[in-house]
Scaffold this motif. Structure first.
Motif, short mmCIF file in Angstrom:
data_model
loop_
_atom_site.label_atom_id
_atom_site.label_comp_id
_atom_site.label_asym_id
_atom_site.label_seq_id
_atom_site.Cartn_x
_atom_site.Cartn_y
_atom_site.Cartn_z
N ASN A 259 0.84 -1.21 0.00
CA ASN A 259 0.00 0.00 0.00
C ASN A 259 0.86 1.25 0.00
O ASN A 259 0.52 2.25 -0.64
CB ASN A 259 -0.95 -0.01 1.20
N PHE A 260 1.99 1.17 0.71
CA PHE A 260 2.92 2.30 0.72
C PHE A 260 3.45 2.56 -0.70
O PHE A 260 3.50 3.70 -1.17
CB PHE A 260 4.06 1.99 1.70
N PHE A 261 3.83 1.49 -1.41
CA PHE A 261 4.31 1.65 -2.80
C PHE A 261 3.23 2.36 -3.64
O PHE A 261 3.53 3.26 -4.43
CB PHE A 261 4.61 0.30 -3.45
N ALA A 262 1.98 1.89 -3.47
CA ALA A 262 0.89 2.47 -4.28
C ALA A 262 0.66 3.93 -3.92
O ALA A 262 0.52 4.78 -4.82
CB ALA A 262 -0.38 1.64 -4.06
N GLN A 263 0.68 4.22 -2.60
CA GLN A 263 0.50 5.62 -2.16
C GLN A 263 1.57 6.53 -2.75
O GLN A 263 1.32 7.66 -3.13
CB GLN A 263 0.72 5.67 -0.65
N GLU A 264 2.79 6.00 -2.80
CA GLU A 264 3.91 6.80 -3.32
C GLU A 264 3.98 6.76 -4.85
O GLU A 264 4.91 7.27 -5.45
CB GLU A 264 5.24 6.30 -2.73
N LYS A 265 2.98 6.09 -5.43
CA LYS A 265 2.87 6.00 -6.90
C LYS A 265 4.15 5.44 -7.55
O LYS A 265 4.61 5.93 -8.60
CB LYS A 265 2.53 7.37 -7.50
N LEU A 266 4.72 4.44 -6.92
CA LEU A 266 5.90 3.80 -7.51
C LEU A 266 5.51 3.14 -8.82
O LEU A 266 4.43 2.53 -8.91
CB LEU A 266 6.45 2.73 -6.55
N SER A 267 6.35 3.25 -9.82
CA SER A 267 6.09 2.58 -11.09
C SER A 267 7.20 1.56 -11.31
O SER A 267 8.17 1.50 -10.55
CB SER A 267 6.08 3.60 -12.23
N ARG A 268 7.08 0.82 -12.41
CA ARG A 268 8.08 -0.23 -12.64
C ARG A 268 9.44 0.33 -13.04
O ARG A 268 10.41 -0.41 -13.09
CB ARG A 268 7.57 -1.22 -13.68
N SER A 269 9.50 1.64 -13.25
CA SER A 269 10.83 2.21 -13.52
C SER A 269 11.52 2.66 -12.23
O SER A 269 12.64 3.14 -12.26
CB SER A 269 10.74 3.36 -14.52
N ASP A 270 10.81 2.52 -11.10
CA ASP A 270 11.41 2.92 -9.82
C ASP A 270 12.07 1.71 -9.15
O ASP A 270 12.04 0.60 -9.67
CB ASP A 270 10.33 3.53 -8.93
N ILE A 271 12.67 1.97 -7.98
CA ILE A 271 13.40 0.88 -7.33
C ILE A 271 13.09 0.80 -5.83
O ILE A 271 12.74 1.80 -5.21
CB ILE A 271 14.94 1.04 -7.50
N VAL A 272 13.24 -0.40 -5.31
CA VAL A 272 13.08 -0.65 -3.88
C VAL A 272 14.47 -0.98 -3.33
O VAL A 272 15.21 -1.76 -3.94
CB VAL A 272 12.12 -1.85 -3.65
N VAL A 273 14.81 -0.38 -2.20
CA VAL A 273 16.12 -0.67 -1.60
C VAL A 273 15.88 -1.25 -0.20
O VAL A 273 15.35 -0.57 0.68
CB VAL A 273 16.99 0.60 -1.50
N ALA A 274 16.25 -2.50 -0.02
CA ALA A 274 16.10 -3.16 1.28
C ALA A 274 17.35 -2.91 2.10
O ALA A 274 18.43 -3.39 1.76
CB ALA A 274 15.89 -4.66 1.08
N LEU A 275 17.21 -2.14 3.17
CA LEU A 275 18.36 -1.82 4.04
C LEU A 275 18.13 -2.51 5.38
O LEU A 275 17.31 -2.07 6.18
CB LEU A 275 18.43 -0.29 4.25
N GLY A 276 18.82 -3.62 5.62
CA GLY A 276 18.62 -4.29 6.90
C GLY A 276 19.05 -5.74 6.87
O GLY A 276 19.79 -6.18 5.99
N GLY A 277 18.53 -6.49 7.83
CA GLY A 277 18.87 -7.90 7.96
C GLY A 277 17.96 -8.76 7.08
O GLY A 277 17.29 -8.26 6.17
N GLY A 278 17.93 -10.04 7.41
CA GLY A 278 17.16 -10.99 6.61
C GLY A 278 15.67 -10.72 6.63
O GLY A 278 14.99 -10.97 5.63
N VAL A 279 15.17 -10.20 7.73
CA VAL A 279 13.74 -9.92 7.80
C VAL A 279 13.38 -8.82 6.79
O VAL A 279 12.44 -8.97 6.00
CB VAL A 279 13.33 -9.51 9.24
N THR A 280 14.18 -7.76 6.77
CA THR A 280 13.93 -6.66 5.83
C THR A 280 14.07 -7.14 4.38
O THR A 280 13.22 -6.85 3.53
CB THR A 280 14.93 -5.51 6.08
N GLY A 281 15.14 -7.89 4.11
CA GLY A 281 15.38 -8.36 2.74
C GLY A 281 14.26 -9.27 2.26
O GLY A 281 13.80 -9.15 1.12
N ASP A 282 13.82 -10.19 3.13
CA ASP A 282 12.77 -11.13 2.73
C ASP A 282 11.45 -10.40 2.48
O ASP A 282 10.74 -10.69 1.51
CB ASP A 282 12.57 -12.20 3.82
#
Ligand SMILES: NC(=O)c1ccc[n+]([C@@H]2O[C@H](COP(=O)([O-])OP(=O)(O)OC[C@H]3O[C@@H](n4cnc5c(N)ncnc54)[C@H](O)[C@@H]3O)[C@@H](O)[C@H]2O)c1
Length: 358
Positions: free
Chosen positions: A86-109
């Motif tokens: 829902n956060f991605f949708a609110q921020e209007k992320l599109s497929r040209s944008d990127i997600v950056v997982a910063l953290g341990g295994g829980v964040t990455g998964d």
């Protein structure tokens, strides 16, 4: 700095070095591109490193948005997953944008699974901040969340576009979390590399010693995982070897309601399957002695208070079950393990052998 290239359905680089977080923005811009970068992190890591990441991303032209969730395995669930979508949708992320997982295994998964599902797949980058994530979970594209019935029951194979491993971030880990990662490093030695295994005896890896030895060891673990994943990305065969200690380990995590951390549970699982392997005539006593001594050296547990019956029943909720059989991994010697199908009716007996001192 080291660069390791993973060749799976997606080819990507893993870079490992000290102090590289501040260069992450430029590396990501060059290799992945995109306009908006959505940082996903937990509340602990946010305080420590989020600003540095946001600054380097902004400096390289990204519009930066962030989602922070409460740390710990209890957040790795469908609620947090949906909330991230829902956060991605609110921020209007599109497929040209990127997600950056910063953290341990829980964040990455979590972030990886959300990236795999949002708009049928949006590119993501892993920046591991725990030793466990550096050597294991950030590599290979397994993403998932837990259900009440079991661990990682919903997920996807979804490779990142890059992994940036800044080993200096590991200096703020708790001693417990550092040792948690050591369990996975020991696992790589038992599965595939006697030289790596021997090298762990001295000097003992330590959180207060973030140096080139640690960098080399992380890189070696990543290479082992890279080779196995390149051979069997979707875990039909060889990749199952990486689950050494995990079937029983996941059962222990589940039964403890995730109070026992993943690496500690894997350590207990490794000790249990190695004892069982000796009892079943697949492994000699020297290998068992080596495994137990190494786990002790790193103050990792080698026993559990849960009994064979309850452990076997919890194992059966694990996704590694395959009809009437479950594939378990047993060491035969240091650096060699085998896959063996165990009928579910015999699982309790096998675990019982592993719980008894040989
Ligand atoms: N996808 C895979 O292939 C794979 C492989 C192994 C494990 N896993 C999963 O990984 C998870 C365990 O990973 P984990 O042990 O990294 O757990 P985690 O992400 O919960 O991190 C452990 C704790 O360390 C804190 N932390 C993280 N980085 C820190 C830092 N640099 N300094 C101080 N504190 C920091 C976190 O806030 C958290 O409290 C489990 O859910 C397990 O199932 C996945």
């Amino acid at each position: 700095m080291k660069k390791i290239t993973v060749k799976t359905s997606k080819t990507y680089d893993i870079i490992i070095g000290a102090g590289i977080l501040d260069e992450a923005g430029s590396f990501i811009k060059q290799t992945v591109g995109g306009q908006t970068a959505a940082i996903i992190t937990d509340d602990n890591v946010s305080v420590l490193y989020e600003k540095r990441l946001a600054d380097t991303l902004a400096k390289n032209g990204y519009h930066v948005v962030r989602y922070v969730f409460p740390h710990g395995e209890s957040s790795k669930n469908t609620e947090t997953f949906l909330s991230i979508l829902n956060f991605f949708a609110q921020e209007k992320l599109s497929r040209s944008d990127i997600v950056v997982a910063l953290g341990g295994g829980v964040t990455g998964d979590l972030a990886g699974f959300a990236a795999a599902c949002y708009m049928r797949g949006i590119r993501f980058i892993q920046i591991p901040t725990t030793l466990l994530a550096a050597v294991d979970s950030s590599v290979g594209g397994k993403t998932a969340v837990n259900l009440n019935a079991g661990k990682n029951l919903v997920g996807a194979f979804y490779q990142p576009c890059a992994v940036i491993c800044d080993i200096s971030l590991l200096s703020t880990l708790s001693e417990e979390s550092f040792r948690d990662g050591c369990a996975e490093i020991i696992k790589y030695g038992v599965i595939a590399d006697r030289v790596l295994f021997e090298s762990l005896k001295t000097p003992i890896l330590s959180r207060s010693d973030i140096n080139s030895n640690l960098e080399n060891i992380i890189a070696r673990c990543v290479e082992i995982k890279r080779d196995i994943v390149a051979e069997d990305e979707f875990e039909n065969g060889a990749r199952k070897l990486l689950n050494l200690g995990h079937t029983v380990g996941h059962a222990i995590e589940l039964l403890s309601e995730y109070r026992v951390f993943h690496g500690y549970a894997v350590a207990m699982g490794m000790a249990i399957v190695t004892r069982a392997a000796v009892r079943m005539g697949m492994c000699n006593n020297d290998c068992l002695t080596d495994v137990i001594q190494m786990l002790r050296l790193y103050n990792l547990p080698i026993n559990t208070d849960f009994g064979a019956e309850i452990l076997a029943s919890a194992c059966l909720s694990d996704k590694k079950r395959d009809g009437g059989e479950i594939t378990m991994i047993f060491p035969t010697e240091i650096s060699k393990c085998i896959l063996k199908k165990i009928p579910v009716t015999e699982l309790e007996t096998v675990i019982k052998l592993g719980l008894e001192e040989v």
